[in-house]
Enzyme design. Sequence first.
Site, PDB file in Angstrom:
ATOM      1  N   ASP A  67       0.809  -1.222   0.000  1.00  0.00           N
ATOM      2  CA  ASP A  67       0.000   0.000   0.000  1.00  0.00           C
ATOM      3  C   ASP A  67       0.839   1.267   0.000  1.00  0.00           C
ATOM      4  O   ASP A  67       2.055   1.220   0.164  1.00  0.00           O
ATOM      5  CB  ASP A  67      -0.956  -0.016   1.207  1.00  0.00           C
ATOM      6  CG  ASP A  67      -0.267  -0.418   2.507  1.00  0.00           C
ATOM      7  OD1 ASP A  67       0.969  -0.356   2.571  1.00  0.00           O
ATOM      8  OD2 ASP A  67      -0.967  -0.799   3.459  1.00  0.00           O
ATOM      9  N   ASN A 136      -7.798  -2.669  14.247  1.00  0.00           N
ATOM     10  CA  ASN A 136      -9.173  -3.002  13.846  1.00  0.00           C
ATOM     11  C   ASN A 136      -9.222  -4.184  12.875  1.00  0.00           C
ATOM     12  O   ASN A 136     -10.233  -4.433  12.236  1.00  0.00           O
ATOM     13  CB  ASN A 136      -9.864  -1.775  13.232  1.00  0.00           C
ATOM     14  CG  ASN A 136      -9.167  -1.285  11.966  1.00  0.00           C
ATOM     15  OD1 ASN A 136      -8.199  -1.880  11.513  1.00  0.00           O
ATOM     16  ND2 ASN A 136      -9.656  -0.194  11.403  1.00  0.00           N
ATOM     17  N   HIS A 138      -7.340  -4.511  10.152  1.00  0.00           N
ATOM     18  CA  HIS A 138      -7.052  -4.254   8.739  1.00  0.00           C
ATOM     19  C   HIS A 138      -5.773  -4.938   8.301  1.00  0.00           C
ATOM     20  O   HIS A 138      -4.839  -5.124   9.079  1.00  0.00           O
ATOM     21  CB  HIS A 138      -7.099  -2.759   8.393  1.00  0.00           C
ATOM     22  CG  HIS A 138      -5.955  -1.915   8.857  1.00  0.00           C
ATOM     23  ND1 HIS A 138      -6.124  -0.725   9.525  1.00  0.00           N
ATOM     24  CD2 HIS A 138      -4.624  -2.051   8.707  1.00  0.00           C
ATOM     25  CE1 HIS A 138      -4.949  -0.183   9.778  1.00  0.00           C
ATOM     26  NE2 HIS A 138      -4.021  -0.964   9.291  1.00  0.00           N
ATOM     27  N   GLU A 143      -9.773  -1.679   5.246  1.00  0.00           N
ATOM     28  CA  GLU A 143     -10.471  -1.388   6.496  1.00  0.00           C
ATOM     29  C   GLU A 143     -11.697  -2.298   6.668  1.00  0.00           C
ATOM     30  O   GLU A 143     -12.158  -2.906   5.697  1.00  0.00           O
ATOM     31  CB  GLU A 143     -10.915   0.081   6.499  1.00  0.00           C
ATOM     32  CG  GLU A 143      -9.770   1.085   6.418  1.00  0.00           C
ATOM     33  CD  GLU A 143      -8.986   1.229   7.721  1.00  0.00           C
ATOM     34  OE1 GLU A 143      -9.013   0.316   8.574  1.00  0.00           O
ATOM     35  OE2 GLU A 143      -8.329   2.273   7.882  1.00  0.00           O
TER      36      GLU A 143
END
Length: 249
Positions: A67, A136, A138, A143
């Site tokens: 990313d 979370n 990811h 996400e």
Amino acid sequence: MKLILVKDYQEMSKQAAEYVIEKLLQNPNMKLGLATGGTPIGTYKFLIEDHKRNGTSYQNVKSFNLDEYVGLSATNENSYRYYMDDVFFNHIDIKKKNVHIPSGDAPDIQKECEDYEKVLTKHGRVDLQILGIGNNGHIGFNEPGTSFDSKTHIVNLASSTIRANSRYFESMEEVPTRAVTMGIATIMQSKEILLLVSGESKSKALLKLWENEVDEYFPASVLKKHPAVTVIADEAAYVEWKANNRAFA
Ligand code: GLP
């Protein structure tokens, strides 16, 4: 998923590096998927040390990063491109033409996503993908709620991710709000995945990964559907597991 529990960050990094080196020696032309963030820095350090000491070569390795932040150029110290050069590529013998990272400052970001996916398809499946995990759940920058069918795409970062990643920036306002990331389906195409989990802040995520159903609202849970995932976690990341009196997997 196979879980290897180690004492601390140092040990996790060492074992991860040894894992990569073994694969590299078996296949010097390997396609290596790389991650950023704080977690893999120690692994890169061990890989650099090994390259210098034992001459393990990356001459024929092709790398593919997960990313990049939208809006940051390669010269911006907070871009993942800068990070990769700084903590890894500048210290090994990888050829710059074999390094692949989405450009955060491409004039047409949507096209950049499509082009990146094409590059990945052209080269064939990544042999080993290194991953970290967000609090979370990811992976990459996928996400909660991201489709498991997603390919490389633009993401609006969750506010929890912006908050978590602000520790690398001077201020919260400087953290980009968008990123380009390999999609979940893109990541799942890798032949093998090595997930690194370190520190108490990740311990809830690790327990969830083990105990939750496969669910798009906890992106890392998709890894349960992959046939070859190894997780290396340190004891701090295991705290929540112990607190809930779960037996070691
Ligand atoms: C970042 C990256 C991920 C990384 C994760 C955890 O947002 N996009 O690839 O795995 O969050 O980062 P860290 O290792 O710094 O906790």
